[in-house]
Write an enzyme that holds these catalytic residues in place. Structure first.
Site, PDB file in Angstrom:
ATOM      1  N   CYS A  57       0.840  -1.188   0.000  1.00 16.86           N
ATOM      2  CA  CYS A  57       0.000   0.000   0.000  1.00 16.86           C
ATOM      3  C   CYS A  57       0.887   1.255   0.000  1.00 16.86           C
ATOM      4  CB  CYS A  57      -0.896  -0.002   1.241  1.00 16.86           C
ATOM      5  SG  CYS A  57      -2.078   1.382   1.270  1.00 16.86           S
ATOM      6  N   ASP A  59       0.498   3.692   1.785  1.00 20.35           N
ATOM      7  CA  ASP A  59       0.435   4.266   3.134  1.00 20.35           C
ATOM      8  C   ASP A  59       1.826   4.648   3.670  1.00 20.35           C
ATOM      9  OD1 ASP A  59      -1.909   3.945   5.608  1.00 20.35           O
ATOM     10  OD2 ASP A  59       0.170   4.399   6.130  1.00 20.35           O
ATOM     11  N   ARG A  61       2.829   4.902   6.552  1.00 18.70           N
ATOM     12  CA  ARG A  61       3.233   4.230   7.794  1.00 18.70           C
ATOM     13  C   ARG A  61       3.835   2.850   7.560  1.00 18.70           C
ATOM     14  NH1 ARG A  61      -2.664   4.765  10.241  1.00 18.70           N
ATOM     15  NH2 ARG A  61      -3.018   4.277   8.041  1.00 18.70           N
ATOM     16  N   HIS A 113      -1.993  -4.011   5.080  1.00 17.75           N
ATOM     17  CA  HIS A 113      -1.818  -3.604   6.477  1.00 17.75           C
ATOM     18  C   HIS A 113      -3.199  -3.398   7.090  1.00 17.75           C
ATOM     19  CE1 HIS A 113      -2.788   0.717   5.817  1.00 17.75           C
ATOM     20  NE2 HIS A 113      -2.363   0.450   4.594  1.00 17.75           N
ATOM     21  N   CYS A 116      -6.265  -0.095   6.876  1.00 15.14           N
ATOM     22  CA  CYS A 116      -5.932   0.517   5.582  1.00 15.14           C
ATOM     23  C   CYS A 116      -7.045   1.499   5.173  1.00 15.14           C
ATOM     24  CB  CYS A 116      -5.782  -0.567   4.514  1.00 15.14           C
ATOM     25  SG  CYS A 116      -5.437   0.112   2.866  1.00 15.14           S
TER      26      CYS A 116
HETATM   27 CO    CO Z   1      -3.394   1.140   3.008  1.00 13.39          CO
END
Ligand code: CO
Length: 220
Positions: A57, A59, A61, A113, A116
């Site tokens: 992803c 993302d 993080r 994750h 999400c």
């Molecule tokens: Co995500």
């Protein structure tokens, strides 16, 4: 020095426009590596030969290399919102083709994750933007899995379970791609994996979806 800094501008304006702190971090990072592992960065001028393709992803993080303890050169990556493998996405297909047939990676990891945001957005009613179109396979998956998901009382549990089911689905999509069958037909060693990353522990979890060939069943 590679930092742009206009002397006529107030410091704040310079910082806002040119992100000099990033260049300062970068210099420090490069100096640390040069000091601790002399020759490592110059060695990266040689062609790359990573063992793993990571499909994760976008993302912020989920820092793929850091959580896997891997150095530059050790993992090829493709990232998009909700770590999707869409057979209609030329970007993802090109990355997979290059990784499998040129770099000859041994493993492809689809890593989702928990919590999400992309998966969460797909659980809401569809809007009209590009993001909604992108997430349509996750929305369809959520609808297909609604009977199972509805057995979970907690809405966060439903969200996190859909994050897992989404990864399992992407491994399935991956295994069905002609570019993957071709590698297996050629007798190449290539394993596909579905993993989840958890923010609050920093730990990876294997969803036991691994497959190393067309004969190996993927879990339901
Ligand atoms: Co995500």
């Amino acid at each position: 020095m590679a930092v742009i800094w206009l002397p006529g501008l107030p410091d704040e304006e310079n910082q806002m426009r040119y992100l000099p702190e990033i260049f300062a971090n970068n210099r420090q990072w490069a100096e640390t590596i040069q000091r601790e592992r002399p020759g490592y960065l110059p060695g990266l001028d040689a062609p790359q030969s990573p063992r793993i393709l990571w499909i994760g992803c976008s993302d912020s993080r989920v820092p793929a290399n850091e959580i896997c303890g891997l150095q530059p050169g050790e993992m090829f990556k493709h990232r998009n919102i909700a770590n999707l493998v869409r057979p209609d996405d030329p970007n993802c297909l090109a990355v997979i083709q290059f990784a499998v047939h040129t770099l000859k990676v041994r493993h492809i990891v689809v890593c989702g994750h928990y919590r999400c945001g992309g998966v969460h957005a797909a659980m809401d009613a569809a809007g009209a933007g590009a993001l909604d179109g992108w997430l349509s396979p996750v929305r369809a998956l959520g609808e297909r899995e609604a009977p199972t998901l509805s057995r979970l009382e907690d809405s966060d549990d439903r969200w996190n379970r859909l994050c897992e089911l989404n990864v399992i689905e992407q491994v399935r999509q991956l295994a069905a791609l002609p570019v993957i069958s071709k590698a297996w037909d050629e007798g190449r060693q290539l394993s596909l994996h579905g993993w989840m990353y958890e923010f609050h522990t920093g730990l990876l979890h294997d969803l036991a979806t691994s497959t190393s060939g067309p004969g190996e069943p993927l879990p339901a």
